[in-house]
Design a protein around this motif. Structure first.
Motif, PDB file in Angstrom:
ATOM      1  N   GLU A   1      55.222  22.329  26.956  1.00 25.36           N
ATOM      2  CA  GLU A   1      53.830  22.148  26.587  1.00 25.36           C
ATOM      3  C   GLU A   1      53.143  23.512  26.537  1.00 25.36           C
ATOM      4  OE1 GLU A   1      50.399  20.290  29.163  1.00 25.36           O
ATOM      5  OE2 GLU A   1      51.662  18.698  28.324  1.00 25.36           O
ATOM      6  N   PHE A   2      52.413  23.747  25.460  1.00 25.02           N
ATOM      7  CA  PHE A   2      51.705  25.013  25.270  1.00 25.02           C
ATOM      8  C   PHE A   2      50.219  24.724  25.069  1.00 25.02           C
ATOM      9  CE2 PHE A   2      56.009  25.364  23.667  1.00 25.02           C
ATOM     10  CZ  PHE A   2      56.464  26.545  24.250  1.00 25.02           C
ATOM     11  N   LYS A   3      49.383  25.553  25.688  1.00 30.71           N
ATOM     12  CA  LYS A   3      47.938  25.422  25.502  1.00 30.71           C
ATOM     13  C   LYS A   3      47.323  26.803  25.300  1.00 30.71           C
ATOM     14  CE  LYS A   3      47.434  21.412  28.616  1.00 30.71           C
ATOM     15  NZ  LYS A   3      46.754  20.903  29.830  1.00 30.71           N
ATOM     16  N   LEU A   4      46.293  26.836  24.483  1.00 32.38           N
ATOM     17  CA  LEU A   4      45.426  28.003  24.413  1.00 32.38           C
ATOM     18  C   LEU A   4      44.123  27.621  25.090  1.00 32.38           C
ATOM     19  CD1 LEU A   4      44.804  30.871  23.474  1.00 32.38           C
ATOM     20  CD2 LEU A   4      43.944  29.882  21.322  1.00 32.38           C
ATOM     21  N   LEU A   5      43.830  28.294  26.194  1.00 32.56           N
ATOM     22  CA  LEU A   5      42.649  28.006  26.998  1.00 32.56           C
ATOM     23  C   LEU A   5      41.581  29.047  26.677  1.00 32.56           C
ATOM     24  CD1 LEU A   5      44.508  27.550  30.419  1.00 32.56           C
ATOM     25  CD2 LEU A   5      44.240  25.866  28.580  1.00 32.56           C
ATOM     26  N   LEU A   6      40.450  28.608  26.158  1.00 33.21           N
ATOM     27  CA  LEU A   6      39.319  29.489  25.867  1.00 33.21           C
ATOM     28  C   LEU A   6      38.175  29.122  26.792  1.00 33.21           C
ATOM     29  CD1 LEU A   6      39.396  29.421  21.950  1.00 33.21           C
ATOM     30  CD2 LEU A   6      40.509  31.044  23.495  1.00 33.21           C
ATOM     31  N   SER A   7      37.570  30.135  27.404  1.00 29.73           N
ATOM     32  CA  SER A   7      36.543  29.873  28.412  1.00 29.73           C
ATOM     33  C   SER A   7      35.465  30.944  28.346  1.00 29.73           C
ATOM     34  CB  SER A   7      37.185  29.849  29.806  1.00 29.73           C
ATOM     35  OG  SER A   7      36.226  29.784  30.829  1.00 29.73           O
ATOM     36  N   SER A   8      34.211  30.516  28.484  1.00 33.33           N
ATOM     37  CA  SER A   8      33.067  31.428  28.475  1.00 33.33           C
ATOM     38  C   SER A   8      32.119  31.064  29.612  1.00 33.33           C
ATOM     39  CB  SER A   8      32.302  31.331  27.150  1.00 33.33           C
ATOM     40  OG  SER A   8      33.115  31.646  26.048  1.00 33.33           O
ATOM     41  N   THR A   9      31.490  32.084  30.178  1.00 33.54           N
ATOM     42  CA  THR A   9      30.480  31.865  31.210  1.00 33.54           C
ATOM     43  C   THR A   9      29.189  32.537  30.762  1.00 33.54           C
ATOM     44  OG1 THR A   9      32.152  31.795  32.953  1.00 33.54           O
ATOM     45  CG2 THR A   9      29.887  32.220  33.633  1.00 33.54           C
ATOM     46  N   TYR A  10      28.095  31.763  30.759  1.00 35.44           N
ATOM     47  CA  TYR A  10      26.822  32.271  30.262  1.00 35.44           C
ATOM     48  C   TYR A  10      25.689  31.665  31.088  1.00 35.44           C
ATOM     49  CZ  TYR A  10      22.976  33.292  27.030  1.00 35.44           C
ATOM     50  OH  TYR A  10      21.797  33.735  26.480  1.00 35.44           O
ATOM     51  N   LYS A  11      24.942  32.539  31.772  1.00 40.68           N
ATOM     52  CA  LYS A  11      23.786  32.132  32.578  1.00 40.68           C
ATOM     53  C   LYS A  11      24.136  30.998  33.541  1.00 40.68           C
ATOM     54  CE  LYS A  11      20.180  33.729  29.436  1.00 40.68           C
ATOM     55  NZ  LYS A  11      18.940  33.402  28.690  1.00 40.68           N
ATOM     56  N   GLY A  12      25.266  31.124  34.190  1.00 47.41           N
ATOM     57  CA  GLY A  12      25.692  30.138  35.176  1.00 47.41           C
ATOM     58  C   GLY A  12      26.485  28.987  34.615  1.00 47.41           C
ATOM     59  N   TRP A  13      26.429  28.793  33.305  1.00 41.07           N
ATOM     60  CA  TRP A  13      27.204  27.720  32.669  1.00 41.07           C
ATOM     61  C   TRP A  13      28.614  28.190  32.359  1.00 41.07           C
ATOM     62  CZ3 TRP A  13      25.995  22.692  31.818  1.00 41.07           C
ATOM     63  CH2 TRP A  13      24.653  22.320  31.985  1.00 41.07           C
ATOM     64  N   ASN A  14      29.577  27.305  32.489  1.00 39.38           N
ATOM     65  CA  ASN A  14      30.938  27.567  32.037  1.00 39.38           C
ATOM     66  C   ASN A  14      31.271  26.573  30.939  1.00 39.38           C
ATOM     67  OD1 ASN A  14      34.133  26.645  32.648  1.00 39.38           O
ATOM     68  ND2 ASN A  14      33.756  28.815  32.320  1.00 39.38           N
ATOM     69  N   PHE A  15      31.828  27.099  29.836  1.00 39.19           N
ATOM     70  CA  PHE A  15      32.228  26.267  28.706  1.00 39.19           C
ATOM     71  C   PHE A  15      33.710  26.510  28.440  1.00 39.19           C
ATOM     72  CE2 PHE A  15      27.782  27.419  28.137  1.00 39.19           C
ATOM     73  CZ  PHE A  15      27.171  26.180  27.972  1.00 39.19           C
ATOM     74  N   VAL A  16      34.480  25.427  28.262  1.00 41.04           N
ATOM     75  CA  VAL A  16      35.918  25.569  28.027  1.00 41.04           C
ATOM     76  C   VAL A  16      36.331  24.753  26.810  1.00 41.04           C
ATOM     77  CG1 VAL A  16      36.427  25.996  30.460  1.00 41.04           C
ATOM     78  CG2 VAL A  16      36.517  23.667  29.590  1.00 41.04           C
ATOM     79  N   GLU A  17      37.330  25.278  26.104  1.00 40.16           N
ATOM     80  CA  GLU A  17      37.934  24.588  24.974  1.00 40.16           C
ATOM     81  C   GLU A  17      39.428  24.821  25.046  1.00 40.16           C
ATOM     82  OE1 GLU A  17      39.454  25.802  21.887  1.00 40.16           O
ATOM     83  OE2 GLU A  17      39.748  23.702  21.358  1.00 40.16           O
ATOM     84  N   ASN A  18      40.190  23.756  25.250  1.00 36.70           N
ATOM     85  CA  ASN A  18      41.646  23.833  25.378  1.00 36.70           C
ATOM     86  C   ASN A  18      42.294  23.093  24.213  1.00 36.70           C
ATOM     87  OD1 ASN A  18      41.644  23.171  29.002  1.00 36.70           O
ATOM     88  ND2 ASN A  18      40.865  24.905  27.864  1.00 36.70           N
ATOM     89  N   THR A  19      43.237  23.733  23.532  1.00 37.95           N
ATOM     90  CA  THR A  19      44.045  23.062  22.516  1.00 37.95           C
ATOM     91  C   THR A  19      45.479  22.977  23.024  1.00 37.95           C
ATOM     92  OG1 THR A  19      44.339  25.177  21.382  1.00 37.95           O
ATOM     93  CG2 THR A  19      42.615  23.721  20.573  1.00 37.95           C
ATOM     94  N   LEU A  20      46.167  21.894  22.701  1.00 36.66           N
ATOM     95  CA  LEU A  20      47.470  21.580  23.279  1.00 36.66           C
ATOM     96  C   LEU A  20      48.475  21.282  22.179  1.00 36.66           C
ATOM     97  CD1 LEU A  20      48.116  19.047  26.154  1.00 36.66           C
ATOM     98  CD2 LEU A  20      49.236  18.746  23.957  1.00 36.66           C
ATOM     99  N   ALA A  21      49.696  21.797  22.359  1.00 34.45           N
ATOM    100  CA  ALA A  21      50.837  21.441  21.508  1.00 34.45           C
ATOM    101  C   ALA A  21      52.023  21.189  22.424  1.00 34.45           C
ATOM    102  CB  ALA A  21      51.151  22.552  20.512  1.00 34.45           C
ATOM    103  N   ALA A  22      52.647  20.028  22.311  1.00 28.31           N
ATOM    104  CA  ALA A  22      53.742  19.636  23.204  1.00 28.31           C
ATOM    105  C   ALA A  22      54.959  19.229  22.381  1.00 28.31           C
ATOM    106  CB  ALA A  22      53.315  18.479  24.101  1.00 28.31           C
ATOM    107  N   LYS A  23      56.144  19.599  22.905  1.00 25.65           N
ATOM    108  CA  LYS A  23      57.396  19.294  22.205  1.00 25.65           C
ATOM    109  C   LYS A  23      58.372  18.651  23.170  1.00 25.65           C
ATOM    110  CE  LYS A  23      60.238  19.625  18.599  1.00 25.65           C
ATOM    111  NZ  LYS A  23      61.259  18.644  19.017  1.00 25.65           N
ATOM    112  N   ASN A  24      58.664  17.367  22.940  1.00 29.19           N
ATOM    113  CA  ASN A  24      59.724  16.695  23.670  1.00 29.19           C
ATOM    114  C   ASN A  24      61.054  17.242  23.158  1.00 29.19           C
ATOM    115  OD1 ASN A  24      61.725  14.758  24.517  1.00 29.19           O
ATOM    116  ND2 ASN A  24      60.045  13.334  24.946  1.00 29.19           N
ATOM    117  N   LEU A  25      61.908  17.725  24.062  1.00 31.02           N
ATOM    118  CA  LEU A  25      63.133  18.398  23.657  1.00 31.02           C
ATOM    119  C   LEU A  25      64.199  17.444  23.140  1.00 31.02           C
ATOM    120  CD1 LEU A  25      63.336  21.066  26.500  1.00 31.02           C
ATOM    121  CD2 LEU A  25      62.275  21.243  24.243  1.00 31.02           C
ATOM    122  N   ALA A  26      63.911  16.132  23.155  1.00 29.72           N
ATOM    123  CA  ALA A  26      64.851  15.133  22.616  1.00 29.72           C
ATOM    124  C   ALA A  26      64.590  14.911  21.125  1.00 29.72           C
ATOM    125  CB  ALA A  26      64.726  13.832  23.387  1.00 29.72           C
ATOM    126  N   ASN A  27      64.359  15.999  20.390  1.00 31.04           N
ATOM    127  CA  ASN A  27      64.195  15.960  18.940  1.00 31.04           C
ATOM    128  C   ASN A  27      63.027  15.084  18.507  1.00 31.04           C
ATOM    129  OD1 ASN A  27      64.943  16.859  16.382  1.00 31.04           O
ATOM    130  ND2 ASN A  27      66.235  15.062  15.980  1.00 31.04           N
TER     131      ASN A  27
END
Length: 291
Positions: free
Chosen positions: A155-181
């Motif tokens: 499983e692979f993810k790109l985690l993007l995160s920002s902090t602004y004036k006390g707020w935290n914002f996150v955006e995660n995208t996911l790609a997963a590969k079952n190795l059984a083809n």
């Protein structure tokens, strides 16, 4: 079937406390860009209670052992299990997660690369992420049937995160590969959170507003390589809250509500964690690595 879960080794951490840092985020599915402190160990227990149409409700649980290998690399090991009511209790597998911070200093958007290997059975129900066409029907089988399936997945993810004036914002995208083809599967998680108060109280305080962080998560599947998109996928909206105690313990709770007919109606999650600073140095002393 009654299930009690309190590993004896946790007693060591209760009887021999370590110094720790506070202000853990409230997310359970989404990730921000903050890494574990180098040499620190965080021990976490989480539970998910899920309602199940067409089957029995369940309580899934997992232990996490998160270690700060370096300032830019955090590694984590999971042990999963579940109890399906009126059925049985099972150990369902393990996961090995690694997160790599790609930029040294703080930026407006902070990227982190996430790589995980999963060795689990089809009876695993922790639902730590939703991917592909995952839906409520996938967890309806009895444990005797579901445990026969074995999954080896990257499983692979790109985690993007920002902090602004006390707020935290996150955006995660996911790609997963079952190795059984199996085809690549995709998913997402979005989150936002903020402490109830930014300025810390000078005195020791358990119930001060700055110890509470609240927010929300939105997460779900995005289909697979052959049918990318929202069709036949499940999605959840979940308020999240964390209570960071000065003693180093953090409690989290998150009721997640299914947003369509493919989703569980309710995924109620809660967790307890404790960070132990200087754990790596202690182990080095115990093993005779340092004089």
């Amino acid at each position: 079937m009654r299930y009690r879960f309190f590993p004896p080794f946790l007693l060591f951490f209760v009887l021999f406390p370590f110094p720790s840092r506070a202000q853990e985020n409230p997310y359970i599915v989404a990730y921000d860009h903050y890494m574990e402190e180098p040499g620190s160990l965080e021990v976490e227990y989480f539970s998910t209670f899920g309602t199940q149409r067409g089957g029995n409700d369940f309580h899934a649980f997992w232990m996490e052992f998160e270690y700060g290998a370096t300032a830019w690399w955090t590694t984590e090991f999971y042990l999963d299990g579940q109890t399906t009511f009126h059925d049985s209790t099972l150990f369902t597998g393990f996961r090995w997660e690694n997160r790599f911070r790609l930029l040294k200093h703080e930026h407006f958007i902070n990227p982190v690369l996430y790589v995980e290997y999963e060795h689990i059975s089809g009876a695993d129900k922790i639902l730590k992420e939703i991917e592909g066409h995952d839906g409520e029907a996938d967890t309806a089988d009895s444990n005797a049937v579901a445990r026969r399936e074995h999954k080896h997945e990257l499983e692979f993810k790109l985690l993007l995160s920002s902090t602004y004036k006390g707020w935290n914002f996150v955006e995660n995208t996911l790609a997963a590969k079952n190795l059984a083809n199996e085809p690549w599967e995709f998913g997402y998680a979005l989150g936002a959170s903020r402490p109830l108060r930014l300025k810390a109280t000078p005195q020791y305080c358990n119930l001060c507003a700055e110890n509470f962080i609240v927010g929300a998560e939105l997460y779900g599947g995005l289909g697979d390589r052959h049918s990318f998109g929202l069709k036949d996928t499940s999605h959840y909206l979940a308020p999240v809250a964390a209570w960071n105690l000065p003693s180093g313990w953090t409690m989290r709770i998150s009721p997640g509500f299914g947003l369509n007919d493919n989703s569980h109606r309710l995924l109620l999650r809660w967790g307890l964690s404790r960070e132990f600073s200087g754990f790596g140095e202690l182990v080095g002393h115990l093993l005779g690595g340092r004089q």
